[in-house]
Design a protein around this motif. Structure first.
Motif, PDB file in Angstrom:
ATOM      1  N   UNK A  54       0.381  -0.912  -5.085  1.00 27.54           N
ATOM      2  CA  UNK A  54      -1.062  -0.816  -5.329  1.00 27.54           C
ATOM      3  C   UNK A  54      -1.413   0.413  -6.156  1.00 27.54           C
ATOM      4  N   UNK A  55      -0.534   1.422  -6.154  1.00 26.54           N
ATOM      5  CA  UNK A  55      -0.778   2.648  -6.914  1.00 26.54           C
ATOM      6  C   UNK A  55      -0.699   2.417  -8.417  1.00 26.54           C
ATOM      7  N   UNK A  56      -0.160   1.280  -8.851  1.00 22.75           N
ATOM      8  CA  UNK A  56      -0.056   1.004 -10.280  1.00 22.75           C
ATOM      9  C   UNK A  56      -1.369   0.532 -10.891  1.00 22.75           C
ATOM     10  N   UNK A  83       0.854  -1.188   0.000  1.00 20.19           N
ATOM     11  CA  UNK A  83       0.000   0.000   0.000  1.00 20.19           C
ATOM     12  C   UNK A  83       0.892   1.240   0.000  1.00 20.19           C
ATOM     13  N   UNK A  84       0.322   2.445  -0.063  1.00 16.48           N
ATOM     14  CA  UNK A  84       1.138   3.666  -0.037  1.00 16.48           C
ATOM     15  C   UNK A  84       1.998   3.820   1.212  1.00 16.48           C
ATOM     16  N   UNK A 119     -11.549   1.457  -9.519  1.00 18.18           N
ATOM     17  CA  UNK A 119     -11.623   1.254  -8.069  1.00 18.18           C
ATOM     18  C   UNK A 119     -10.832   0.041  -7.566  1.00 18.18           C
ATOM     19  N   UNK A 120     -10.030  -0.587  -8.456  1.00 12.91           N
ATOM     20  CA  UNK A 120      -9.230  -1.731  -8.022  1.00 12.91           C
ATOM     21  C   UNK A 120      -8.293  -1.310  -6.900  1.00 12.91           C
ATOM     22  N   UNK A 121      -7.692  -0.139  -7.077  1.00  7.79           N
ATOM     23  CA  UNK A 121      -6.745   0.373  -6.083  1.00  7.79           C
ATOM     24  C   UNK A 121      -7.405   0.504  -4.711  1.00  7.79           C
ATOM     25  N   UNK A 122      -8.584   1.093  -4.703  1.00 12.24           N
ATOM     26  CA  UNK A 122      -9.295   1.285  -3.437  1.00 12.24           C
ATOM     27  C   UNK A 122      -9.700  -0.052  -2.826  1.00 12.24           C
ATOM     28  N   UNK A 153      -0.848  -7.818  -0.511  1.00 15.25           N
ATOM     29  CA  UNK A 153      -0.849  -6.359  -0.439  1.00 15.25           C
ATOM     30  C   UNK A 153      -0.720  -5.799   0.975  1.00 15.25           C
ATOM     31  N   UNK A 154      -0.794  -6.656   1.998  1.00 12.19           N
ATOM     32  CA  UNK A 154      -0.821  -6.132   3.368  1.00 12.19           C
ATOM     33  C   UNK A 154       0.043  -6.987   4.299  1.00 12.19           C
TER      34      UNK A 154
END
Length: 733
Positions: A595-597, A588-589, A601-604, A620-621
């Motif tokens: 995830x910014x790539x 994540x950021x 709404x996939x990113x969210x 991702x986490x």
């Protein structure tokens, strides 16, 4: 078509074994050991539908006087002669109940029977199959704009017969959704197949060009039957020798053999070839002499192989040479090659599998970071070949963010058919569910409905060329893939490359009927085994978004503890980041920001542990061990339950298969039964090793109701596999 010599060999081996053991035995031999793949063409005489077929097909008329027309005639003589013995007659005139095959150019009857509009929409490779009156006769028409289209239509028709479908009132119109549909063979000239688990390479370079093995013809038949139209013959870690006259002569022999089946030959090239075999000072794409060398080489190739497909390139990846060696960009290297091939109609497939620890960027981000800025800078005959996920053919990955990121540059899908990270050729893992999962995922690049499949087929951005490649699982083993059930992955790759909207379940059922049995119980049971198999493997290998925990180098078995290798991204610990606080990679950021790539709404969706699909949670986490999962369990308990469920289900697969004994050919049955036994044992190994290792971080007990893993962590860490198959070329002393 000619299986007899192979069968005699198999019989001789069995008899010799019996004699050597002084054994007297009576056994049933059904001539089925997997060599015939899904093209078995077993007799239909004992089925209710056989009589209907025999009345509907009394004569065959193949109107095309070409090499492909000859191939169609041969296939029909073999197939219909086997399925409907005694009913086949070839006629040049139009007759009632005839199978009429051709093009408007080869048959005036077809030209009069079909309008230009009928065939216009199926393109060069598509076909129409129709029950129709032609010249006053009732016929089953297989028509196309090209001989190759008629070949595809013929195989489709035979598939209907093999799967016992009605042919009474046919009206079928099909064309491929993807232009280039090919297998990538990672085969070395020594016949060693990198990541190959079914024996040596099928290409016997030493005997070529003069000795053309029957297996080459049967390989071509199999590929044509599922709509594949290309093959890259050699490893992407290419040696320059493949471009020498000695080897181009061998390549040309295979190209000539494949041409009537609609298959083009491609070659993986070493970017440093102008220097290594051309005598130039360097291979810098900015050097005019280097560009001219490639133009001369392309001219030489096309003189030998008029329909040569083009080059597949792995450059500046894992030590392979490329334009980056000279401070040049990927587009400069790709465009130089594209310019050499363009006059001949050839293409460049430039792989996006690039990563380097020197960049300081997390590995999953690097392909996007390198290729996104180059969008629109490539020639029209260049495709960027992208693996389905952002790392490397893992049991499950999110889709690569490059799909949907380059509207001006076509992205060619690269799937792995060989199971480098999925248990090699002893684990039954049907990959149709993986392919479907990826291809039907929405990128949201142009709003809802922007699926990966639409990116790949070019329809989303109106790309002029499209492609899909599968890294081959084929070898010289008698059953081709080392495990009869894994033939289905070759099959489903071809079928989904032709039409990515097909469902994995429909293709699984189709394959089971053609390869094993049309018995309802067998088809239903086998289809369910196949459909569940990949999720089972994910559970006992890499559940909840974990990845890359396989043994180092050979990628065999679990080794999540490896941490001492020279580059961080070569170590499994890089991909799970387990510590006392939790497990998973924060992309994540607040972490690696991969995830910014992705598009919204996939990113969210992926950004929050509350909304992300749990199958991608740890991708991702970095999640605390006591994090409450949607099941209500803490993460540690949920992770352990996944491992145990996977191992339990692997054992159940074998039990379920055992129940089919007597309903499947005994040779096929036994081969699969033995492999499932290995898989069940290795699933336990995966479960025990991973749970024991991660427990050292969680410091939490095995959940209530589950038995403690057998063995100790040190026992599992001590296991070594120096000769595991399919790694790099073995050293010779």
């Amino acid at each position: 078509m000619m299986f007899t010599s192979y069968m005699r060999t198999a019989v001789a081996i069995v008899l010799l074994a019996l004699v050597a053991n002084n054994t007297i035995a009576q056994f049933h031999f059904n001539d089925e050991d997997g060599y015939r793949l899904w093209l078995k063409y077993d007799a239909l005489s004992d089925t209710p539908i056989a009589n209907t077929y025999a009345k509907k097909i009394t004569t065959v008329n193949v109107t095309m006087p070409s090499a492909t027309g000859t191939v169609i005639q041969q296939e029909l003589r073999y197939a219909l002669g086997a399925m409907l013995p005694g009913t086949l007659h070839f006629r040049d005139s139009i007759n009632d109940n005839q199978l009429l095959i051709g093009t408007p150019a080869s048959s005036s009857a077809i030209k009069k029977s079909l309008s230009k509009k009928d065939l216009k929409h199926v393109g060069d490779e598509g076909f129409i199959i129709r029950s129709q009156t032609v010249a006053g006769k009732n016929v089953t028409l297989i028509a196309a704009n090209s001989d190759i289209g008629a070949l595809y239509g013929t195989f489709h028709f035979l598939r209907l017969l093999q799967t016992h479908q009605s042919i009474a009132r046919l009206d079928i119109s099909e064309s491929p959704k993807v232009d280039v549909r090919m297998l990538n063979h990672w085969d070395n000239l020594s016949r060693y197949a990198e990541r190959g688990y079914a024996g040596q390479s099928i290409w016997n370079w030493h005997k070529l060009p003069d000795y053309l093995d029957q297996r080459y013809y049967d390989y071509a038949r199999a590929n044509a039957s599922i709509g594949l139209n290309g093959v890259s013959l050699n490893n992407v870690n290419a040696t320059p020798e493949i471009l020498t006259p000695q080897y181009l002569e061998k390549v040309a022999a295979l190209a000539d053999l494949f041409r009537p089946y609609g298959i083009k030959v491609y070659l993986s090239i070493n970017f440093s070839s102008p220097h290594i075999i051309g005598g130039l000072d360097n291979s810098d794409p900015a050097n005019p002499k280097v560009g001219q060398w490639w133009k001369n080489k392309a001219n030489e190739i096309y003189q030998r192989i008029p329909n040569f497909g083009g080059f597949l390139v792995k450059a500046n990846s894992e030590g392979e040479p490329g334009p980056g060696d000279y401070g040049r960009s990927h587009d400069m290297g790709a465009n130089m090659l594209a310019d050499a091939l363009a006059p001949h109609g050839g293409i460049v497939m430039w792989r996006a599998f690039v990563y380097a620890h020197e960049s300081g960027e997390e590995r999953s981000k690097q392909a996007y970071s390198e290729f996104k800025p180059l969008d629109g800078k490539f020639r029209d005959n260049v495709l960027i070949q992208v693996k389905n996920g952002p790392i490397d053919f893992q049991p499950r990955e999110p889709f690569s963010p490059l799909f949907g990121a380059t509207p001006k540059t076509p992205m060619m899908m690269e799937f792995q058919v060989t199971q480098e990270y999925l248990g090699f050729s002893t684990h039954l893992v049907y990959l149709g569910t993986l392919y479907e999962e990826v291809l039907k995922t929405d990128t949201w690049a142009k709003g809802q409905g922007s699926t990966v499949g639409r990116v790949v087929d070019g329809s989303l951005f109106n790309n002029s060329i499209s492609g899909m490649a599968g890294v081959s699982n084929i070898g010289a083993d008698r059953n081709w893939t080392g495990h009869i059930m894994l033939q289905s992955n070759w099959y489903v790759f071809g079928r989904m490359a032709w039409d990515h909207e097909l469902t994995a379940q429909a293709v699984a059922e189709e394959w089971a009927r053609m390869t094993l049995s049309n018995d309802w119980e067998v088809v239903n049971t086998v289809t369910q085994i196949m459909m569940n198999s990949r999720e089972i493997a994910v559970n006992y290998m890499t559940p909840l978004g974990l990845a890359h925990m396989m043994g180092t180098g050979h990628h065999y078995g679990p080794a999540p503890w490896v941490s001492e290798l020279g580059r961080p991204e070569w170590n499994p610990v890089y991909y799970h980041r387990a510590d006392k606080n939790g497990i998973g990679v924060n992309r994540t950021p607040t972490g690696e920001s991969a995830i910014e790539q992705y598009h919204e709404p996939v990113r969210k969706l992926y950004s929050s542990t509350e909304t992300i699909p749990e199958e991608f949670l740890l991708w991702f986490h970095h999640v605390p061990w006591d994090h409450t999962m949607r099941s209500g369990r803490p993460l540690w308990d949920e992770l352990v339950h996944h491992y145990y469920q996977g191992a339990e289900d692997a054992a159940k697969m074998k039990t379920t298969w055992d129940g089919l004994e007597g309903k499947i050919d005994p040779y096929q049955f036994k081969q699969v039964q033995m492999a499932l036994g290995i898989q069940a044992k290795e699933a336990d190994w995966w479960r025990n090793a991973c749970v024991l290792y991660f427990q050292t971080f969680s410091d939490m007990p095995i959940p209530e109701g589950l038995k403690a893993p057998k063995g100790t962590l040190e026992d599992y860490k001590a296991m070594r596999f120096p000769f595991a198959p399919g790694n790099t070329e073995p050293r010779r002393h």
